[in-house]
Design a protein around this motif. Structure first.
Motif, PDB file in Angstrom:
ATOM      1  N   UNK A   1      -5.225  -0.366  -8.722  1.00  0.00           N
ATOM      2  CA  UNK A   1      -5.137  -1.228  -9.905  1.00  0.00           C
ATOM      3  C   UNK A   1      -4.571  -0.465 -11.102  1.00  0.00           C
ATOM      4  N   UNK A   2      -5.043   0.765 -11.275  1.00  0.00           N
ATOM      5  CA  UNK A   2      -4.538   1.570 -12.400  1.00  0.00           C
ATOM      6  C   UNK A   2      -3.037   1.816 -12.249  1.00  0.00           C
ATOM      7  N   UNK A   3      -2.624   2.110 -11.034  1.00  0.00           N
ATOM      8  CA  UNK A   3      -1.205   2.372 -10.807  1.00  0.00           C
ATOM      9  C   UNK A   3      -0.390   1.106 -11.072  1.00  0.00           C
ATOM     10  N   UNK A   4      -0.897  -0.024 -10.582  1.00  0.00           N
ATOM     11  CA  UNK A   4      -0.174  -1.285 -10.805  1.00  0.00           C
ATOM     12  C   UNK A   4      -0.067  -1.587 -12.298  1.00  0.00           C
TER      13      UNK A   4
ATOM     14  N   UNK B   1       0.843  -1.200   0.000  1.00  0.00           N
ATOM     15  CA  UNK B   1       0.000   0.000   0.000  1.00  0.00           C
ATOM     16  C   UNK B   1       0.879   1.253   0.000  1.00  0.00           C
ATOM     17  N   UNK B   2       1.935   1.229   0.817  1.00  0.00           N
ATOM     18  CA  UNK B   2       2.824   2.393   0.885  1.00  0.00           C
ATOM     19  C   UNK B   2       3.487   2.644  -0.472  1.00  0.00           C
ATOM     20  N   UNK B   3       3.848   1.571  -1.156  1.00  0.00           N
ATOM     21  CA  UNK B   3       4.447   1.701  -2.488  1.00  0.00           C
ATOM     22  C   UNK B   3       3.470   2.374  -3.448  1.00  0.00           C
ATOM     23  N   UNK B   4       2.264   1.892  -3.391  1.00  0.00           N
ATOM     24  CA  UNK B   4       1.222   2.491  -4.248  1.00  0.00           C
ATOM     25  C   UNK B   4       1.057   3.982  -3.942  1.00  0.00           C
ATOM     26  N   UNK B   5       0.953   4.324  -2.665  1.00  0.00           N
ATOM     27  CA  UNK B   5       0.726   5.723  -2.302  1.00  0.00           C
ATOM     28  C   UNK B   5       1.888   6.597  -2.778  1.00  0.00           C
ATOM     29  N   UNK B   6       3.072   6.001  -2.795  1.00  0.00           N
ATOM     30  CA  UNK B   6       4.242   6.777  -3.216  1.00  0.00           C
ATOM     31  C   UNK B   6       4.283   6.996  -4.724  1.00  0.00           C
ATOM     32  N   UNK B   7       3.752   6.075  -5.480  1.00  0.00           N
ATOM     33  CA  UNK B   7       3.891   6.175  -6.944  1.00  0.00           C
ATOM     34  C   UNK B   7       2.640   6.678  -7.637  1.00  0.00           C
ATOM     35  N   UNK B   8       1.518   6.729  -6.934  1.00  0.00           N
ATOM     36  CA  UNK B   8       0.274   6.992  -7.658  1.00  0.00           C
ATOM     37  C   UNK B   8       0.233   8.414  -8.206  1.00  0.00           C
ATOM     38  N   UNK B   9      -0.456   8.517  -9.338  1.00  0.00           N
ATOM     39  CA  UNK B   9      -0.712   9.840  -9.902  1.00  0.00           C
ATOM     40  C   UNK B   9      -2.086  10.278  -9.438  1.00  0.00           C
ATOM     41  N   UNK B  10      -2.388  11.516  -9.673  1.00  0.00           N
ATOM     42  CA  UNK B  10      -3.649  12.060  -9.154  1.00  0.00           C
ATOM     43  C   UNK B  10      -4.842  11.238  -9.651  1.00  0.00           C
ATOM     44  N   UNK B  11      -5.651  10.815  -8.719  1.00  0.00           N
ATOM     45  CA  UNK B  11      -6.889  10.121  -9.076  1.00  0.00           C
ATOM     46  C   UNK B  11      -6.693   8.675  -9.502  1.00  0.00           C
ATOM     47  N   UNK B  12      -5.484   8.169  -9.381  1.00  0.00           N
ATOM     48  CA  UNK B  12      -5.195   6.829  -9.874  1.00  0.00           C
ATOM     49  C   UNK B  12      -5.480   5.786  -8.789  1.00  0.00           C
TER      50      UNK B  12
END
Lengths: 103, 166, 558
Positions: C534-537, C520-531
């Motif tokens: 699943x979209x980020x992955x 989850x922390x990885x996702x929060x670090x890489x996500x773009x706005x509104x992503x």
């Protein structure tokens, strides 16, 4: 030495039972059910198979246990859960407060 | 094996001839598919009735062109959970219009009689202890059928939408 | 909802008595367990670790308040006062006595319910969209077709001994809430360019040991041919599905081995011979069943102003606003809303409901949703027809019951199988893992910040917890008697279905929650706005997650 006890599920209600010498199928494993020696092993196996034949229990099989001062505890996690009940429902525990002993 | 037909224990006029055994000179025989294919001419020349045994991996089309010559098609259930024979029976009746005997052989159990009957089986080689009473109980257990099948029992769909007066 | 006619009722009543006789024979020792097992399985009765387990079918998840009260009463009288909602929209009782199961089934029959074919190698409970009849994007009500299939597939004489179990799901909306692409047959209702409504038929999806996504075998099937087409498809499967290996017996393997085109040719040939036969659906039957799913008497006119969900009482209470934004969905009727009851509160077992809660939910359904309840495959409940001006009182009542956690589709809304706490097949426990993850992410604001994240846990490779379809999937494995958990990322159950990929070596039980947190922390670090997760992955792939989870190179996955 590996200690063994016969276990099964009772046909009528599915409840987990353990074979004890002289006492038949009990819901808690007893020291008298712990197999000691080849003679007893043969005897208990025969009793278990007869009980299956008579539709008293389903699929009896031996499980490994430890004897801690008369307290018979299954070795594998699966068998401990069978013996004590679901780990998420300590109130169903048949033997002793799970919180004290854990799984 | 005792034979049940129309719910009655009857004498079996047919003799199963195993693949490695010689065909007797006379009498009605049921033979394996391979023998039927290899010895078709001589089997027909005998003049007595012939039936064929199909294993569960065979299909109805394996005998589709021969049905006029066959008094019995025996479909094997090596274990009762092998459900291919049900489809083969329906295809024999419904696609190929076979009107001879379709016989269930192998692991034939009372709890499946009704399904078999619905699929077009009309003869059952049953276990030694199975009785006409078992048959009655099994066949009468359920009286509502959602599916049209090969036995002419009226489906729920048809009962619900009968044309009045028809 | 569908009401049995005399024929439906008679069949269920007769089946109860047939089973009563089979149970009596078993209890009397006339038949062995080996002989009895297939008979009990055909009636949804398993033997699990602690006891028998009875799986009660809830066709397409639809329950009336009367039925739910009956279930409550049954769990009190014959069981331990609770039941477990499953991913097949069924309800499982964990402690029934064999000797009493015929009585349970007789009581179920009183309210038009049964356990027929909730196990065994035949058709299982037919599932559908839990928003059917209420969804804004629905083309047509999936329940009509699920009920037609339920009847056709019940005690089918030809298909009661298929190579393996067979699961069918129907969606009437393009947005798939029923995971139809992970079913043996998935049915998607479509409208053709000329306006005709019919079905796209997908085949060969499934989870288990060999997860596969269903493929289209027919792009458009006219309505009246539904049953004849299904019968043709099942006939080919019955003859050609593998019977030599139980792990290769599902239709997905046949699709894989034959190829979809070859299977299609065989099915079309079979179908063309029979399509105008007695299985062609008379319009009168379609109409008869359609009428029973007609809309309830909504009390707002179609012209009523529709308040966008999320704005009704937002000013009153931020907690209510959260719930309304997350757990309430838009309804096709202006003035109404669809409400999800979360069975995933912090202290709950996912999908479990006590008898007292069943009664209370039934009462609320009577007050707020025309006496009707749906079970979703995500193991939650749904009130499909709630007036928007009733949302606030309903929310308060659900809060008292602990069923208003605003976590729908959030990380704590976990699909979870019973696992080794109950299941004879399990390799490891799953419920305690779900509970520990819920505990770790208990801050609801944090969950909302993370956003949509579907986490699914199975206690063994049979994948009852749909882990392959989880954005994060967790699979319990047994490593020399120790519970370990393998993590997959990127699965998804909806219209953009995907199968999760294993991210690396399994984690010990003590480490698995930390691993989820690291993901989850990885996702929060890489996500773009509104992503979303699943979209980020899908954008970045597994690499950053791997790096975070297995920092040392010698731990990298082969």
């Amino acid at each position: 030495m590996t200690l063994l006890v016969y276990t099964a599920n009772r046909v009528s209600d599915g409840v987990v039972v353990f074979l004890a010498e002289d006492d038949g199928w009990l819901e808690i494993p007893r020291p008298s059910g712990v197999i000691r020696g080849a003679d007893m092993e043969m005897r208990m196996k025969a009793v278990a198979e007869a009980a299956e034949e008579a539709a008293i229990v389903v699929s009896p099989y031996p499980i490994e246990v430890t004897d801690e001062g008369g307290e018979i505890r299954p070795v594998s996690l699966r068998e401990r859960i069978r013996a004590y009940g679901p780990s998420i429902h300590p109130e169903f525990a048949k033997q002793w407060p799970i919180a004290d002993k854990g799984y | 094996m005792p034979l049940l037909k129309d719910g009655k224990r009857v004498a079996d006029p047919w003799v199963h001839v195993a693949d490695e055994v010689a065909v007797p000179a006379t009498g009605a025989v049921i033979v394996g598919l391979k023998r039927w294919r290899h010895e078709r001419a001589s089997l027909l020349k005998r003049g007595d009735p012939v039936g064929v045994r199909l294993k569960s991996m065979h299909t109805a089309s394996d005998v589709a062109d021969d049905l006029d010559h066959l008094g019995v098609v025996a479909l094997a259930l090596p274990v009762f959970t092998d459900g291919r024979a049900y489809t083969n029976a329906r295809r024999l009746r419904e696609r190929h219009g076979y009107r001879g005997e379709i016989r269930a052989i192998g692991n034939v159990l009372p709890d499946q009689y009704l399904f078999m009957l619905r699929c077009g089986f009309d003869a059952f080689e049953v276990r030694a202890g199975d009785t006409e009473k078992d048959w009655d109980k099994a066949v009468q257990a359920i009286s509502v059928f959602y599916q049209p099948a090969a036995d002419g029992r009226e489906s729920a769909l048809s009962l619900r939408h009968r044309t009045p007066g028809a | 909802m569908y009401q049995y006619d005399e024929l439906d009722q008679r069949l269920v009543d007769e089946r109860v008595e047939q089973f009563r006789d089979q149970v009596a024979r078993r209890l009397a020792g006339e038949i062995t367990e080996d002989e009895f097992k297939p008979l009990r399985l055909m009636n949804g009765l398993y033997l699990q670790l602690h006891a028998y387990m009875l799986r009660i079918g809830i066709p397409y998840g639809m329950l009336s308040s009367v039925q739910l009260r009956k279930l409550a009463q049954i769990t009190r009288k014959y069981d331990r006062g609770y039941g477990h909602f499953t991913t097949r929209q069924c309800l499982q009782l964990n402690w029934p006595k064999l000797s009493e199961t015929p009585d349970i089934l007789a009581e179920l029959a009183e309210v038009q319910m049964h356990a027929i074919q909730t196990s065994g190698n035949s058709f299982r409970n037919v599932t559908a969209d839990q928003y059917a009849g209420a969804a804004t994007d629905e083309i047509e009500d999936s329940r009509i077709w699920a009920e037609i299939i339920r009847q056709w597939s019940t005690l089918h004489p030809e298909f009661s001994f298929l190579p393996r179990k067979f699961k069918i799901a129907v969606t009437g909306s393009p947005h798939d809430r029923a995971a139809v692409r992970f079913h043996d047959i998935g049915i998607v209702i479509h409208k053709a360019p000329d306006g005709e409504v019919g079905f796209e038929i997908l085949v060969g999806g499934g989870l288990g040991r060999t997860p596969m996504i269903g493929q289209t075998i027919r792009a458009f099937l006219p309505k009246k041919h539904l049953l004849s087409y299904l019968e043709a498809l099942l006939r080919i499967y019955n003859l050609m599905g593998r019977r030599d290996n139980k792990y290769k017996a599902r239709i997905k393997i046949l699709v894989f081995e034959l190829g979809i085109e070859e299977l299609q040719t065989l099915v079309e040939d079979e179908w063309n011979r029979n399509k105008d036969g007695p299985l062609a659906l008379p319009q009168a039957e379609i109409d008869r069943i359609t009428r029973q799913f007609s809309a309830p008497p909504w009390q707002t006119p179609a012209s009523a102003p529709n308040q966008p969900v999320g704005a009704v009482h937002a000013f009153e209470n931020p907690a209510f606003e959260d719930w309304e934004r997350v757990n309430v969905a838009e309804h096709k009727q202006p003035g109404y809303a669809i409400v999800n009851l979360s069975l995933k509160a912090l202290d709950r077992v996912p999908g479990d409901l006590t008898a007292a809660e069943m009664d209370a939910v039934a009462d609320l359904a009577d007050r707020f949703s025309f006496g009707e309840i749906r079970a979703s495959h995500e193991q939650n409940l749904v009130f499909a027809h709630v007036r928007q001006d009733d949302l606030l009182p309903l929310w308060r009542s659900l809060g008292v019951l602990g069923l208003s956690t605003p976590n729908l589709n959030m990380i704590s809304d976990i699909i979870c199988c019973p696992g080794l706490d109950y299941c004879a097949l399990a390799s490891a426990r799953s419920i305690p893992v779900a509970q520990r993850i819920s505990m770790r992410f208990q801050d609801i604001k944090r969950q909302h910040n993370i956003g949509e994240l579907r986490l699914k846990i199975s206690g063994c490779v049979n994948a009852c917890g749909h882990h392959h379809a989880g954005h994060i999937g967790i699979l319990g494995v047994d490593r020399q008697g120790e519970e370990f958990y393998q993590i997959t990322l990127g699965g998804n159950a909806g219209e953009n279905a995907s199968i999760g990929k294993i991210i690396g070596p399994a984690f010990a039980s003590a480490d698995v929650v930390d691993a989820v947190e690291a993901i989850v922390a990885t996702y929060l670090a890489i996500r773009e706005v509104g992503e979303t997760f699943l979209e980020a992955y899908r954008r970045v792939g597994a690499a950053p997650f791997k790096q975070r989870l297995y920092p040392e190179p010698n731990h990298a996955v082969a």
